[in-house]
Design a protein around this motif. Structure first.
Motif, PDB file in Angstrom:
ATOM      1  N   ASN A 120      -1.163   2.442  -2.146  1.00  0.00           N
ATOM      2  CA  ASN A 120      -1.820   3.726  -1.921  1.00  0.00           C
ATOM      3  C   ASN A 120      -2.266   3.873  -0.473  1.00  0.00           C
ATOM      4  N   LEU A 121      -2.793   2.792   0.111  1.00  0.00           N
ATOM      5  CA  LEU A 121      -3.199   2.854   1.516  1.00  0.00           C
ATOM      6  C   LEU A 121      -2.025   3.262   2.397  1.00  0.00           C
ATOM      7  N   LEU A 122      -0.881   2.639   2.173  1.00  0.00           N
ATOM      8  CA  LEU A 122       0.293   2.949   2.983  1.00  0.00           C
ATOM      9  C   LEU A 122       0.723   4.400   2.785  1.00  0.00           C
ATOM     10  N   VAL A 123       0.772   4.837   1.541  1.00  0.00           N
ATOM     11  CA  VAL A 123       1.176   6.210   1.245  1.00  0.00           C
ATOM     12  C   VAL A 123       0.217   7.207   1.888  1.00  0.00           C
ATOM     13  N   SER A 124      -1.090   7.004   1.686  1.00  0.00           N
ATOM     14  CA  SER A 124      -2.074   7.964   2.195  1.00  0.00           C
ATOM     15  C   SER A 124      -2.152   7.937   3.720  1.00  0.00           C
ATOM     16  N   ALA A 125      -1.991   6.752   4.325  1.00  0.00           N
ATOM     17  CA  ALA A 125      -2.039   6.653   5.784  1.00  0.00           C
ATOM     18  C   ALA A 125      -0.868   7.399   6.415  1.00  0.00           C
ATOM     19  N   LEU A 126       0.326   7.209   5.866  1.00  0.00           N
ATOM     20  CA  LEU A 126       1.494   7.911   6.392  1.00  0.00           C
ATOM     21  C   LEU A 126       1.340   9.419   6.209  1.00  0.00           C
ATOM     22  N   GLU A 127       0.844   9.824   5.048  1.00  0.00           N
ATOM     23  CA  GLU A 127       0.653  11.252   4.788  1.00  0.00           C
ATOM     24  C   GLU A 127      -0.347  11.852   5.775  1.00  0.00           C
ATOM     25  N   SER A 128      -1.416  11.106   6.080  1.00  0.00           N
ATOM     26  CA  SER A 128      -2.428  11.615   7.008  1.00  0.00           C
ATOM     27  C   SER A 128      -1.871  11.793   8.414  1.00  0.00           C
ATOM     28  N   ALA A 129      -0.824  11.013   8.745  1.00  0.00           N
ATOM     29  CA  ALA A 129      -0.195  11.105  10.068  1.00  0.00           C
ATOM     30  C   ALA A 129       1.066  11.958  10.042  1.00  0.00           C
ATOM     31  N   ASN A 130       1.299  12.666   8.919  1.00  0.00           N
ATOM     32  CA  ASN A 130       2.467  13.546   8.758  1.00  0.00           C
ATOM     33  C   ASN A 130       3.785  12.793   8.942  1.00  0.00           C
ATOM     34  N   ILE A 131       3.828  11.559   8.423  1.00  0.00           N
ATOM     35  CA  ILE A 131       5.042  10.752   8.481  1.00  0.00           C
ATOM     36  C   ILE A 131       5.647  10.708   7.077  1.00  0.00           C
ATOM     37  N   PRO A 132       6.851  11.217   6.882  1.00  0.00           N
ATOM     38  CA  PRO A 132       7.468  11.197   5.550  1.00  0.00           C
ATOM     39  C   PRO A 132       7.658   9.765   5.046  1.00  0.00           C
ATOM     40  N   TRP A 133       7.478   9.581   3.763  1.00  0.00           N
ATOM     41  CA  TRP A 133       7.674   8.264   3.154  1.00  0.00           C
ATOM     42  C   TRP A 133       9.083   7.736   3.444  1.00  0.00           C
ATOM     43  N   ALA A 134      10.061   8.640   3.485  1.00  0.00           N
ATOM     44  CA  ALA A 134      11.448   8.232   3.715  1.00  0.00           C
ATOM     45  C   ALA A 134      11.684   7.687   5.120  1.00  0.00           C
ATOM     46  N   ASP A 135      10.707   7.871   6.011  1.00  0.00           N
ATOM     47  CA  ASP A 135      10.883   7.409   7.395  1.00  0.00           C
ATOM     48  C   ASP A 135      10.581   5.929   7.583  1.00  0.00           C
ATOM     49  N   ILE A 136      10.036   5.274   6.535  1.00  0.00           N
ATOM     50  CA  ILE A 136       9.782   3.826   6.642  1.00  0.00           C
ATOM     51  C   ILE A 136      10.576   3.114   5.554  1.00  0.00           C
ATOM     52  N   GLU A 137      10.689   1.798   5.708  1.00  0.00           N
ATOM     53  CA  GLU A 137      11.401   0.994   4.699  1.00  0.00           C
ATOM     54  C   GLU A 137      10.390   0.086   4.004  1.00  0.00           C
ATOM     55  N   PRO A 138       9.891   0.488   2.825  1.00  0.00           N
ATOM     56  CA  PRO A 138       8.941  -0.377   2.129  1.00  0.00           C
ATOM     57  C   PRO A 138       9.644  -1.626   1.600  1.00  0.00           C
ATOM     58  N   VAL A 139       9.007  -2.753   1.776  1.00  0.00           N
ATOM     59  CA  VAL A 139       9.518  -4.017   1.245  1.00  0.00           C
ATOM     60  C   VAL A 139       8.483  -4.500   0.238  1.00  0.00           C
ATOM     61  N   TYR A 140       8.824  -4.419  -1.028  1.00  0.00           N
ATOM     62  CA  TYR A 140       7.852  -4.707  -2.072  1.00  0.00           C
ATOM     63  C   TYR A 140       7.746  -6.213  -2.305  1.00  0.00           C
ATOM     64  N   LEU A 141       6.583  -6.746  -1.963  1.00  0.00           N
ATOM     65  CA  LEU A 141       6.331  -8.178  -2.054  1.00  0.00           C
ATOM     66  C   LEU A 141       4.914  -8.422  -2.570  1.00  0.00           C
ATOM     67  N   ALA A 142       4.756  -9.432  -3.412  1.00  0.00           N
ATOM     68  CA  ALA A 142       3.414  -9.883  -3.799  1.00  0.00           C
ATOM     69  C   ALA A 142       2.712 -10.423  -2.558  1.00  0.00           C
ATOM     70  N   PRO A 143       1.376 -10.424  -2.542  1.00  0.00           N
ATOM     71  CA  PRO A 143       0.649 -10.807  -1.326  1.00  0.00           C
ATOM     72  C   PRO A 143       1.063 -12.144  -0.720  1.00  0.00           C
ATOM     73  N   ALA A 144       1.226 -13.179  -1.524  1.00  0.00           N
ATOM     74  CA  ALA A 144       1.590 -14.493  -0.974  1.00  0.00           C
ATOM     75  C   ALA A 144       2.962 -14.454  -0.313  1.00  0.00           C
ATOM     76  N   ASP A 145       3.902 -13.743  -0.941  1.00  0.00           N
ATOM     77  CA  ASP A 145       5.242 -13.632  -0.366  1.00  0.00           C
ATOM     78  C   ASP A 145       5.222 -12.774   0.904  1.00  0.00           C
ATOM     79  N   ALA A 146       4.416 -11.727   0.889  1.00  0.00           N
ATOM     80  CA  ALA A 146       4.306 -10.871   2.073  1.00  0.00           C
ATOM     81  C   ALA A 146       3.668 -11.630   3.230  1.00  0.00           C
ATOM     82  N   ALA A 147       2.684 -12.488   2.920  1.00  0.00           N
ATOM     83  CA  ALA A 147       2.054 -13.290   3.976  1.00  0.00           C
ATOM     84  C   ALA A 147       3.083 -14.173   4.662  1.00  0.00           C
ATOM     85  N   SER A 148       3.955 -14.783   3.869  1.00  0.00           N
ATOM     86  CA  SER A 148       5.007 -15.635   4.428  1.00  0.00           C
ATOM     87  C   SER A 148       5.986 -14.818   5.255  1.00  0.00           C
ATOM     88  N   ALA A 149       6.394 -13.659   4.728  1.00  0.00           N
ATOM     89  CA  ALA A 149       7.337 -12.803   5.444  1.00  0.00           C
ATOM     90  C   ALA A 149       6.741 -12.306   6.759  1.00  0.00           C
TER      91      ALA A 149
END
Length: 315
Positions: free
Chosen positions: A143-172
């Protein structure tokens, strides 16, 4: 009892300010938690054990990495009561999960951020266009990512979300496999201290996110008195934590295994308040749901108020 009857009964109790007559107590009370926030205080201080075990109720704590799998367990009846950020209940309600909001920690959003490596050229959210951003799907960070992009008028399609659990994202994040990371404390604090991660500026309105306590719908229908008692103990723990921040940081570090420096940073910017859901909180959560539905992240509109239990705090 069907859903409509349950809601009417709960609303009547709330209006009357009454606690329902005590049904047979459950043999076991199963609490879903993450290694973060107020549930760690409640668990470490054995508040629920002291409250319920004299009544013959065993308290079982079940750990989860983040909110979505916790609410899957609540829906399935494997957990009776649990704590999550704001986005998981939205996805769960959209999937017709048997969950009910029972309390809230209103928050100003200081314990979460979208971070980039120290040497990243990115200075604003606009610099993330076309970039890979790690995020736990269905989490408050989503939600933070979605709302932050929306507040900056950046379409969701303009970024590439990489869905990772926190531990995996920390490593990445540490090895440079993602360009940015939307995350909450203590992972946020750890990234700041270990990788010198840098938060990008975000409109404060986009970072205001509440955290919620939810119960299994059938468990609440049978044991509303137990849920109210759990809420009372969490309220006491919340007040204690706000008055004892150094002790809370030490307690969180011991319970989670996270470095004390990171936990102290997390505690220093945490909000320690707790109570029933209000009209303002419900409106904020409804805005989250509407945002997700506009983006097609949930298939159809939902009404948050439909699954709210209006707990009445004791005087």
């Amino acid at each position: 009892m069907n859903r409509r009857e349950f809601l009417i009964a709960s609303a009547s109790l709330a209006v009357a300010g009454a606690t329902p007559a005590r049904a047979d107590a459950p043999r076991e009370l199963r609490i879903g938690y993450q290694k973060t926030a107020i549930p760690l205080v409640v668990k470490a201080q054995k508040r629920l054990e002291q409250r319920f075990e004299p009544q013959g109720v065993t308290v079982k704590w079940v750990e989860f990495a983040f909110g979505p799998p916790l609410l899957e367990a609540v829906n399935a009846g494997a957990v009776d009561y649990g704590y999550t950020g704001d986005a998981p209940p939205i996805f769960a309600q959209a999937a017709r999960a048997a969950i009910v909001y029972v309390a809230v920690i209103p928050a100003r959003g200081y314990g979460q951020a979208i971070v980039v490596p120290a040497d990243s050229p990115a200075q604003t959210l606009a610099d993330l266009k076309g970039k890979k951003i790690g995020v736990a799907k269905g989490s408050s960070a989503h939600n933070l990512l979605v709302s932050a992009l929306e507040s900056a008028n950046i379409p969701w399609a303009d970024i590439e979300p990489v869905y990772l659990a926190p531990a995996d994202a920390a490593s990445a994040f540490s090895r440079g496999a993602i360009d940015a990371w939307s995350i909450w404390d203590p992972f946020y604090a750890i990234a700041e201290l270990r990788q010198k991660a840098r938060p990008l500026p975000i409109d404060p309105k986009a970072t205001t996110q509440n955290s919620f306590f939810l119960a299994n719908r059938d468990f609440l229908a049978k044991h509303a008195d137990v849920v109210a008692a759990v809420n009372e103990e969490i309220a006491k723990a919340t007040a204690w934590a706000g008055d004892h921040r150094d002790e809370t940081a030490a307690l969180w570090a011991e319970a989670s295994g996270v470095d004390i420096a990171a936990q102290k940073r997390s505690v220093d910017r945490a909000e320690f308040s707790f109570g029933p859901l209000t009209d303002a909180v419900i409106a904020q959560q409804q805005a989250v749901a509407d945002r997700f539905q506009r983006l097609g992240l949930i298939p159809a509109p939902i009404v948050v108020r439909d699954i709210v239990w209006f707990w009445k705090q004791s005087a």
